[in-house]
Design an enzyme around this catalytic site. Structure first.
Site, PDB file in Angstrom:
ATOM      1  N   TYR A  25      32.245  12.648 159.256  1.00  0.00           N
ATOM      2  CA  TYR A  25      32.619  12.380 160.653  1.00  0.00           C
ATOM      3  C   TYR A  25      32.990  10.905 160.819  1.00  0.00           C
ATOM      4  O   TYR A  25      33.993  10.564 161.463  1.00  0.00           O
ATOM      5  CB  TYR A  25      31.473  12.758 161.602  1.00  0.00           C
ATOM      6  N   SER A 107      27.930   4.113 172.544  1.00  0.00           N
ATOM      7  CA  SER A 107      28.953   5.099 172.909  1.00  0.00           C
ATOM      8  C   SER A 107      28.411   6.100 173.935  1.00  0.00           C
ATOM      9  O   SER A 107      27.232   6.445 173.906  1.00  0.00           O
ATOM     10  CB  SER A 107      29.365   5.858 171.644  1.00  0.00           C
ATOM     11  N   GLN A 128      29.915   1.916 176.354  1.00  0.00           N
ATOM     12  CA  GLN A 128      31.289   2.430 176.292  1.00  0.00           C
ATOM     13  C   GLN A 128      31.373   3.711 177.107  1.00  0.00           C
ATOM     14  O   GLN A 128      30.544   4.611 176.966  1.00  0.00           O
ATOM     15  CB  GLN A 128      31.667   2.700 174.827  1.00  0.00           C
ATOM     16  N   TYR A 130      33.464   7.127 178.404  1.00  0.00           N
ATOM     17  CA  TYR A 130      34.534   8.121 178.398  1.00  0.00           C
ATOM     18  C   TYR A 130      34.593   8.711 179.795  1.00  0.00           C
ATOM     19  O   TYR A 130      33.544   8.909 180.433  1.00  0.00           O
ATOM     20  CB  TYR A 130      34.234   9.249 177.410  1.00  0.00           C
ATOM     21  N   THR A 156      37.117   3.373 177.269  1.00  0.00           N
ATOM     22  CA  THR A 156      38.043   3.839 176.222  1.00  0.00           C
ATOM     23  C   THR A 156      39.219   4.577 176.860  1.00  0.00           C
ATOM     24  O   THR A 156      39.028   5.510 177.647  1.00  0.00           O
ATOM     25  CB  THR A 156      37.314   4.749 175.218  1.00  0.00           C
ATOM     26  N   ARG A 165      40.703  15.995 163.450  1.00  0.00           N
ATOM     27  CA  ARG A 165      40.212  15.497 162.159  1.00  0.00           C
ATOM     28  C   ARG A 165      39.838  16.706 161.319  1.00  0.00           C
ATOM     29  O   ARG A 165      38.881  17.418 161.630  1.00  0.00           O
ATOM     30  CB  ARG A 165      38.997  14.588 162.369  1.00  0.00           C
ATOM     31  N   LYS A 252      39.572  -0.500 176.058  1.00  0.00           N
ATOM     32  CA  LYS A 252      39.683  -0.239 174.612  1.00  0.00           C
ATOM     33  C   LYS A 252      40.759   0.793 174.314  1.00  0.00           C
ATOM     34  O   LYS A 252      40.810   1.836 174.976  1.00  0.00           O
ATOM     35  CB  LYS A 252      38.326   0.264 174.100  1.00  0.00           C
ATOM     36  N   HIS A 276      41.612   3.539 167.676  1.00  0.00           N
ATOM     37  CA  HIS A 276      40.425   4.384 167.542  1.00  0.00           C
ATOM     38  C   HIS A 276      40.111   4.648 166.064  1.00  0.00           C
ATOM     39  O   HIS A 276      39.745   5.763 165.674  1.00  0.00           O
ATOM     40  CB  HIS A 276      40.631   5.704 168.300  1.00  0.00           C
ATOM     41  N   ARG A 279      41.676   7.597 164.294  1.00  0.00           N
ATOM     42  CA  ARG A 279      41.103   8.923 164.544  1.00  0.00           C
ATOM     43  C   ARG A 279      41.863   9.700 165.611  1.00  0.00           C
ATOM     44  O   ARG A 279      41.544  10.846 165.886  1.00  0.00           O
ATOM     45  CB  ARG A 279      39.642   8.778 164.989  1.00  0.00           C
TER      46      ARG A 279
HETATM   47  C1  GLV Z   1      34.839   9.723 169.389  1.00  0.00           C
HETATM   48  O1  GLV Z   1      33.885   9.196 169.768  1.00  0.00           O
HETATM   49  C2  GLV Z   1      35.326   9.916 168.056  1.00  0.00           C
HETATM   50  O2  GLV Z   1      34.838  10.830 167.375  1.00  0.00           O
HETATM   51  O3  GLV Z   1      36.216   9.179 167.640  1.00  0.00           O
END
Ligand code: GLV
Length: 381
Positions: A25, A107, A128, A130, A156, A165, A252, A276, A279
């Site tokens: 991850y 986060s 941070q 979201y 963000t 991903r 960000k 990011h 990502r």
């Molecule tokens: C989010 O937090 C991520 O996985 O990039």
């Protein structure tokens, strides 16, 4: 075991200790991972000027980011699921950062909650945010960060929908981890991680569980973000968030000059040049290749910070030389955390500080405040 000398050493150790789905991850980018790789590789295209016979005594790396003191121009980046790299990971990393004198950013998608981190730290950390469709929940998160005395809000902007991903989908990533045969095999090979994880109660998304309404499938990050994150987020929302928060605001996820100019107009305190960590939009430019263009676009109207691809103190120096007031490390500290817990985060910070300090001296500078593009010999982009 010998002392880790590089961030790569910490990464090797983290790979051995952390279950594959969580190591992957952290160590993943979107689709082909081209932008993820470019973030690291493009740093090598920036060459330094070797200088001699310059007084190298009394060196200082101390600086400020959004007016707050930092012992070097490095903050810990917000990283999702940090508490899955090591049990209670966010609390440990926040303490390591506090002792080191650098900002820690928690986060929204953390395992330990805002309140958990506040309970073990004595200096303010950053939060941070979201933005979810449920604005009441967002307002509540902002209020919780205020109540915890967070000293900056990092909003963000580049994850309204989640980039794909492949590794996460193949691993069936979830927090808390599922106990299917596939997952069980990954966990069974990491007994120390499992034993430590059984000792903590923090195994889900601490900021969300028990606070958000109508959360159906939080265990799957991709379905949860698809359901809850607001794809209509706009510059107008930045204004209400700024107003509701009322403190230092950092935006960000800026990778474009036009967006950088709009961000400067919001009156926020800083932007983070970021993709990011590769990502989100695979195929986007590397962060370092965009940094000086964005610095030129905003001039001195807003502080410019940087993340993406930093794996050494040399990379920090290069980003500062190209105009970043401060930088963020994500994966480097997660590797340290996964490898060794809190001492591993400190080790990551020490590695970066040592490399930054020696590099700055050999480039003929004694004070990070005096570092500018004159330390660079060549920039190939
Ligand atoms: C989010 O937090 C991520 O996985 O990039």
């Amino acid at each position: 075991m010998s002392k880790p000398l590089t961030i790569a050493d910490l990464k090797t150790r983290a790979r051995r200790r952390v279950p594959k789905m969580f190591f992957d991850y952290a160590d993943s980018g979107a689709w082909t991972e081209g932008t993820y790789r470019a973030n690291e590789e493009d740093f090598a295209k920036v060459k330094l000027r070797q200088r001699v016979l310059v007084d190298m005594t009394n060196r200082s790396l101390a600086t400020t980011m959004v007016g707050q003191e930092a012992s070097m121009p490095v903050a810990l980046a917000p990283t999702g699921l940090c508490g899955m790299q090591h049990p209670d990971g966010e609390m440990l990393a926040a303490k390591a950062a506090e002792e080191f004198g650098v900002p820690f950013t928690l986060s929204t998608m953390s395992i330990c909650s805002i309140e958990d981190v506040a309970s073990v730290t004595s200096k303010p950390f950053w939060f941070q945010l979201y933005v979810m469709k449920d604005r009441e929940f967002v307002a509540n998160l902002i209020d919780r960060a205020k109540a915890a005395k967070c000293s900056a809000l990092v909003l963000t902007l580049d994850l309204q929908i989640l980039g794909q991903r492949h590794k996460d989908l193949r691993n069936g990533l979830s927090a808390p981890p599922k106990w299917t045969i596939h997952h069980g095999l990954q966990l069974a090979t990491k007994p120390f991680w499992c034993m430590d994880m059984l000792r903590t109660k923090r195994r889900g998304f601490g900021n969300i569980v028990g606070h958000a309404k109508n959360v159906s499938d939080l265990s799957s990050l991709s379905s949860w973000t698809a359901e809850q994150f607001d794809p209509q987020l706009s510059w107008k929302d930045v204004a209400w968030i700024k107003e509701r928060w009322g403190g230092k605001l950092i935006l960000k996820g800026i990778l474009d000059e036009e967006d950088a100019r709009s961000a400067a107009e919001t009156g926020a305190d800083a932007i983070i040049v970021s993709n990011h960590g590769g990502r989100q939009l695979d195929g986007a430019m590397s962060s370092i290749s965009m940094l000086s263009k964005i610095v030129d676009a905003v001039g001195d109207r807003i502080e410019v910070h940087f993340d993406g691809g930093i794996r050494s103190g040399q990379d920090v120096l290069k980003a500062v030389a190209l105009g970043a007031r401060g930088t963020y490390i994500g994966r480097p500290y997660l590797y340290g955390l996964g490898a060794m817990g809190k001492p591993g985060v400190t080790a990551a910070l020490e590695i970066i500080r040592r490399e930054l300090d020696i590099t700055m001296a050999l480039c003929g500078k004694r004070d990070i405040q005096a570092v500018d593009s004159s330390v660079l010999a060549d920039v190939r982009f």
